[in-house]
Design a protein around this motif. Structure first.
Motif, short mmCIF file in Angstrom:
data_model
loop_
_atom_site.label_atom_id
_atom_site.label_comp_id
_atom_site.label_asym_id
_atom_site.label_seq_id
_atom_site.Cartn_x
_atom_site.Cartn_y
_atom_site.Cartn_z
N UNK A 199 0.85 -1.19 0.00
CA UNK A 199 0.00 0.00 0.00
C UNK A 199 0.88 1.24 0.00
N UNK A 200 0.69 2.01 -0.96
CA UNK A 200 1.51 3.22 -1.00
C UNK A 200 0.60 4.43 -1.08
N UNK A 201 0.90 5.39 -0.31
CA UNK A 201 0.12 6.63 -0.38
C UNK A 201 0.88 7.61 -1.25
N UNK A 202 0.19 8.17 -2.15
CA UNK A 202 0.87 9.05 -3.09
C UNK A 202 1.10 10.40 -2.47
N UNK A 203 2.17 10.98 -2.92
CA UNK A 203 2.45 12.36 -2.52
C UNK A 203 1.70 13.26 -3.49
N UNK A 204 0.41 13.43 -3.23
CA UNK A 204 -0.31 14.30 -4.14
C UNK A 204 -0.22 15.73 -3.66
N UNK A 205 -0.42 16.64 -4.59
CA UNK A 205 -0.39 18.05 -4.26
C UNK A 205 -1.75 18.43 -3.67
N UNK A 206 -1.75 18.69 -2.36
CA UNK A 206 -3.02 18.89 -1.66
C UNK A 206 -3.78 20.11 -2.19
N UNK A 207 -3.04 21.15 -2.52
CA UNK A 207 -3.71 22.36 -3.01
C UNK A 207 -4.44 22.10 -4.32
N UNK A 264 9.24 8.78 4.91
CA UNK A 264 9.65 9.33 3.62
C UNK A 264 8.47 10.02 2.94
N UNK A 265 7.31 9.39 3.06
CA UNK A 265 6.10 9.97 2.47
C UNK A 265 5.05 10.11 3.55
N UNK A 266 4.36 11.21 3.56
CA UNK A 266 3.18 11.35 4.43
C UNK A 266 2.27 12.35 3.75
N UNK A 267 1.07 11.95 3.51
CA UNK A 267 0.16 12.91 2.86
C UNK A 267 -1.25 12.76 3.41
#
Lengths: 269, 258
Positions: free
Chosen positions: B1-9, B44-47
């Motif tokens: 399971x990977x959470x993407x680093x999406x651009x929240x704005x 490394x990733x948190x979104x």
């Protein structure tokens, strides 16, 4: 009138004067050809009609056209800012477009609304509905629902697109719509049962999830948060009475008797 | 399971018109507190993942992240971490409940109360009683929603030589943004099944050709929405992101509703 010969007159008409290379002669020939092709009954009237009204230099509006309706439009962008403070609403961009659509609805002279506001947005599977509410001025000589001065609801699939007026809801429609638990299709003309019932605002707005939060706005699937319950079947005697009567009239079933072997032999002979 | 680093704005801008909107106050807090939490947790990733709505209005903001995600047997395995916050400032970790508790939590249909100290009692099949806390329910709901949604564009991620899931540097957008085949479930890995393999009518796809934007809405998990922006000269590179704003309940009536 100068004394032209026919050749001179035709040569003058065929002189190329326009930028796209056509002449008066070509234009007249096209007009005559079109009249002959279409053969309208009122060809002379059509030729003499000037579709564009002259522009009044003072107002910038066509002379003789109706003035835009004056209407009290809701402050959509202000409401959107309020809703955004609680994490609801359309977002600033769409709210600005919705505000323009409300003003366009309010300025519609043919409708003549007294006030207009953005009601909310209903999500559909294929397209969304933007719903607008307009309070209509009761006409002097009208009767019935128009005279009641009731609110009229308009929907469109995209902001700025054509608005369709929703028919008034009757109590049985509202009751029916509250029993229907379906997604809206987003197509007003889609042949799906019950969609029109769900569409009527007011029927779903109260029961819909999140309505309490969106005090004067609604955005959602228009679906009740209750579990799906099919309508209860009618009592058994009501449902089956017709069939019971029919089966009582039928003769009792008898197994066919086997044919005698002699008969069969005779038939063959 | 990977959470993407999406651009929240960008994601909020695209999804706010269909209901997934954060208040400016929460967004301002998130933009500061999430990088701090990521640094503290050494991730490394948190979104930002979304919001689970609670009955008393103190909704649970949820974020998830990981250190590393690897593709094993066409599944993505990762050291996934989930944390939640109710004010957008203080983030706490959400531990995964044991499978039996998660199963019991899935039987509860009431909305979360909004008080993390609430405990629920569930009767299991053998007549025994099991205690499920609100936070266990919250994590179970987050896992269930993620399992059914978590959309990524096809070929946006690839497995490298160590089978680590990494962003595809050659990704130039999906060729058919208006088709469900262009979007995958993230947990299936780069070669996983597309959304078109899901049960029919699970997804509602809106493609705006003028804006070059696709918005996908899950009808099975109402509240999950995903957007994909086609790369254009005006909008720049392609962008995508998904958010869940809902009660965490699965729409079990889907078959009657389409």
């Amino acid at each position: 009138m100068p004394n032209y010969t026919q050749e001179q007159a035709v040569a003058f008409l065929q002189k190329v004067e326009s930028q796209d290379g056509s002449s008066v002669y070509d234009h007249l020939a096209r007009v005559v050809l079109r009249i002959l092709e279409e053969q309208p009954s009122d060809a002379v009237d059509l030729l003499e009609t000037t579709p564009e009204l002259p522009i009044d230099p003072d107002t910038g509006l066509p002379v003789g056209s109706e003035a835009p309706n004056t209407c009290q439009c809701a402050d959509v962008t202000g409401e959107a800012a309020l809703l955004a403070a609680v994490g609801a609403g359309l977002g600033a961009r769409e709210a600005a477009t919705a505000a323009l659509a409300v003003h366009a609805l309010g300025a519609d002279a043919a409708l003549g609304a007294a006030s207009a506001r953005f009601w909310g947005k209903l999500l559909g599977v294929h397209a969304d509905y933007y719903v607008f509410e307009a309070a209509l001025r009761p006409p002097d000589d009208a009767a019935g629902e128009e005279a009641a001065g009731g609110a009229a609801f308009f929907v469109c699939n995209r902001l700025g697109g054509p608005l369709a007026r929703l028919p008034p809801a009757e109590p049985r429609h509202i009751a029916g719509a509250q029993r229907v638990k379906r997604f809206l299709t987003g197509r007003l003309d889609a042949p799906v049962v019950g969609v029109r019932s769900v569409l009527w605002p007011g029927a779903v707005a109260v029961a819909a999830p999140g309505a309490a939060k969106h005090a004067c706005s609604y955005m959602g699937w228009g679906v009740k948060a209750a579990p799906f319950l099919p309508p209860p079947p009618p009592p058994v005697p009501d449902e089956y009475s017709a069939e019971l009567v029919e089966s009582a009239e039928l003769p009792l079933f008898k197994p066919p008797e086997p044919a005698a072997p002699e008969d069969a032999a005779e038939e063959e002979a | 399971m990977v959470q993407l680093e999406h651009n929240l704005t960008l994601t909020l801008q695209a999804l706010a018109p269909s209901g997934n909107a954060l208040s400016p106050e929460q967004l301002a807090a998130l933009e500061l507190s999430l990088p701090l939490k990521q640094h503290e947790a050494g991730l490394k990733h948190l979104s930002f993942w979304g919001k689970i709505l609670a009955r008393n209005g103190k909704d649970y903001l949820v974020a998830q992240g990981c250190m590393r995600a690897a593709v094993l047997d066409s599944r993505v395995e990762s050291d996934r971490r989930v944390c939640f916050s109710q004010d957008g400032v203080r983030w706490l970790d959400l531990a995964a409940p044991p499978p039996a508790v998660a199963q019991a939590a899935s039987l509860l249909t009431s909305q979360l109360s909004g008080d993390p100290a609430t405990a629920y009692t569930v009767k299991d099949a053998e007549g025994g009683r099991m205690r499920v806390t609100e936070l266990q329910r919250l994590r179970a709901a987050v896992d269930a929603v993620t399992g059914g949604t978590a959309v990524v564009p096809a070929r946006a991620f690839v497995a490298d030589a160590r089978r680590d899931l990494v962003a595809n540097p050659l990704f130039a957008g999906v060729p058919y943004p208006a088709k469900l085949e262009s979007y995958l479930h993230a947990q299936g890995g780069p070669d996983g099944e597309s959304l078109a393999a899901d049960v029919r009518h699970t997804w509602s796809l809106h493609y705006d050709a003028a804006a070059g934007r696709t918005v996908l809405r899950s009808l099975l998990w109402p509240g999950y929405q995903f957007f994909y922006q086609v790369p254009t000269a005006r909008a720049g590179a392609s962008a995508w992101g998904g958010l869940y704003f809902g009660t965490g309940a699965k729409n079990s009536d889907l078959i009657f509703m389409v």
